[in-house]
Write a protein that holds these residues in place. Structure first.
Motif, PDB file in Angstrom:
ATOM      1  N   ASN A   3       0.839  -1.193   0.000  1.00  0.00           N
ATOM      2  CA  ASN A   3       0.000   0.000   0.000  1.00  0.00           C
ATOM      3  C   ASN A   3       0.876   1.244   0.000  1.00  0.00           C
ATOM      4  O   ASN A   3       1.947   1.260   0.608  1.00  0.00           O
ATOM      5  N   TYR A   4       0.391   2.284  -0.671  1.00  0.00           N
ATOM      6  CA  TYR A   4       1.144   3.528  -0.798  1.00  0.00           C
ATOM      7  C   TYR A   4       0.222   4.715  -0.564  1.00  0.00           C
ATOM      8  O   TYR A   4      -0.972   4.658  -0.840  1.00  0.00           O
ATOM      9  N   ARG A   5       0.788   5.778  -0.042  1.00  0.00           N
ATOM     10  CA  ARG A   5       0.103   7.065   0.079  1.00  0.00           C
ATOM     11  C   ARG A   5       0.923   8.078  -0.710  1.00  0.00           C
ATOM     12  O   ARG A   5       2.111   7.893  -0.937  1.00  0.00           O
ATOM     13  N   VAL A   6       0.282   9.151  -1.070  1.00  0.00           N
ATOM     14  CA  VAL A   6       0.956  10.197  -1.816  1.00  0.00           C
ATOM     15  C   VAL A   6       0.984  11.456  -0.948  1.00  0.00           C
ATOM     16  O   VAL A   6      -0.036  11.855  -0.392  1.00  0.00           O
ATOM     17  N   LYS A   7       2.168  12.050  -0.819  1.00  0.00           N
ATOM     18  CA  LYS A   7       2.341  13.317  -0.112  1.00  0.00           C
ATOM     19  C   LYS A   7       2.715  14.373  -1.135  1.00  0.00           C
ATOM     20  O   LYS A   7       3.436  14.083  -2.092  1.00  0.00           O
ATOM     21  N   HIS A  30      -0.171   7.085 -10.941  1.00  0.00           N
ATOM     22  CA  HIS A  30      -1.169   7.833 -11.721  1.00  0.00           C
ATOM     23  C   HIS A  30      -1.572   9.109 -10.977  1.00  0.00           C
ATOM     24  O   HIS A  30      -1.683  10.185 -11.573  1.00  0.00           O
ATOM     25  N   ARG A  31      -1.789   8.995  -9.667  1.00  0.00           N
ATOM     26  CA  ARG A  31      -2.148  10.163  -8.851  1.00  0.00           C
ATOM     27  C   ARG A  31      -1.011  11.189  -8.852  1.00  0.00           C
ATOM     28  O   ARG A  31      -1.252  12.395  -8.936  1.00  0.00           O
ATOM     29  N   LYS A  32       0.229  10.710  -8.784  1.00  0.00           N
ATOM     30  CA  LYS A  32       1.386  11.602  -8.820  1.00  0.00           C
ATOM     31  C   LYS A  32       1.402  12.393 -10.120  1.00  0.00           C
ATOM     32  O   LYS A  32       1.632  13.600 -10.114  1.00  0.00           O
ATOM     33  N   ALA A  34      -1.155  13.138 -12.000  1.00  0.00           N
ATOM     34  CA  ALA A  34      -2.252  14.106 -11.957  1.00  0.00           C
ATOM     35  C   ALA A  34      -1.882  15.318 -11.110  1.00  0.00           C
ATOM     36  O   ALA A  34      -2.180  16.461 -11.484  1.00  0.00           O
ATOM     37  N   LEU A  35      -1.207  15.085  -9.981  1.00  0.00           N
ATOM     38  CA  LEU A  35      -0.788  16.198  -9.126  1.00  0.00           C
ATOM     39  C   LEU A  35       0.252  17.073  -9.819  1.00  0.00           C
ATOM     40  O   LEU A  35       0.221  18.298  -9.683  1.00  0.00           O
ATOM     41  N   GLU A  36       1.169  16.456 -10.563  1.00  0.00           N
ATOM     42  CA  GLU A  36       2.165  17.222 -11.316  1.00  0.00           C
ATOM     43  C   GLU A  36       1.474  18.131 -12.324  1.00  0.00           C
ATOM     44  O   GLU A  36       1.864  19.293 -12.494  1.00  0.00           O
ATOM     45  N   THR A  37       0.440  17.627 -12.966  1.00  0.00           N
ATOM     46  CA  THR A  37      -0.318  18.405 -13.941  1.00  0.00           C
ATOM     47  C   THR A  37      -0.994  19.604 -13.276  1.00  0.00           C
ATOM     48  O   THR A  37      -1.093  20.673 -13.864  1.00  0.00           O
ATOM     49  N   GLU A  38      -1.432  19.420 -12.020  1.00  0.00           N
ATOM     50  CA  GLU A  38      -2.091  20.496 -11.273  1.00  0.00           C
ATOM     51  C   GLU A  38      -1.099  21.519 -10.723  1.00  0.00           C
ATOM     52  O   GLU A  38      -1.511  22.540 -10.179  1.00  0.00           O
ATOM     53  N   GLY A  39       0.196  21.217 -10.798  1.00  0.00           N
ATOM     54  CA  GLY A  39       1.204  22.156 -10.328  1.00  0.00           C
ATOM     55  C   GLY A  39       1.704  21.895  -8.917  1.00  0.00           C
ATOM     56  O   GLY A  39       2.440  22.711  -8.357  1.00  0.00           O
ATOM     57  N   GLU A  44       5.639  12.897  -3.356  1.00  0.00           N
ATOM     58  CA  GLU A  44       6.366  11.733  -2.871  1.00  0.00           C
ATOM     59  C   GLU A  44       5.393  10.568  -2.691  1.00  0.00           C
ATOM     60  O   GLU A  44       4.315  10.741  -2.133  1.00  0.00           O
ATOM     61  N   ILE A  45       5.780   9.392  -3.179  1.00  0.00           N
ATOM     62  CA  ILE A  45       5.003   8.175  -2.962  1.00  0.00           C
ATOM     63  C   ILE A  45       5.654   7.443  -1.793  1.00  0.00           C
ATOM     64  O   ILE A  45       6.851   7.168  -1.820  1.00  0.00           O
ATOM     65  N   VAL A  46       4.853   7.157  -0.758  1.00  0.00           N
ATOM     66  CA  VAL A  46       5.373   6.576   0.466  1.00  0.00           C
ATOM     67  C   VAL A  46       4.697   5.231   0.734  1.00  0.00           C
ATOM     68  O   VAL A  46       3.462   5.143   0.710  1.00  0.00           O
ATOM     69  N   LYS A  47       5.497   4.210   0.959  1.00  0.00           N
ATOM     70  CA  LYS A  47       4.943   2.888   1.270  1.00  0.00           C
ATOM     71  C   LYS A  47       4.437   2.882   2.714  1.00  0.00           C
ATOM     72  O   LYS A  47       5.108   3.375   3.620  1.00  0.00           O
TER      73      LYS A  47
END
Length: 52
Positions: A3-7, A30-32, A34-39, A44-47
């Motif tokens: 499992n991973y969370r995104v910060k 994929h979420r990362k 999308a966040l990059e696109t939003e600026g 960071e992806i954290v396990k």
């Protein structure tokens, strides 16, 4: 399954954020993207352990 969370830091006000849900790695990436696109910055992806 791992499992991973995104910060990240929100672009609009500089507020640090953490995803409310856990992702599998492809979904977290994929979420990362999308966040990059939003600026967002400092993304960071954290396990995490299940249930954490």
């Amino acid at each position: 399954m791992d499992n991973y969370r995104v910060k990240w830091v929100r672009a609009s006000d500089g507020r640090p954020m953490v995803s409310a849900v856990s992702y599998d790695l492809p979904s977290a990436e994929h979420r990362k993207t999308a966040l990059e696109t939003e600026g967002a910055t400092d993304i960071e992806i954290v396990k995490v352990r299940p249930g954490q």
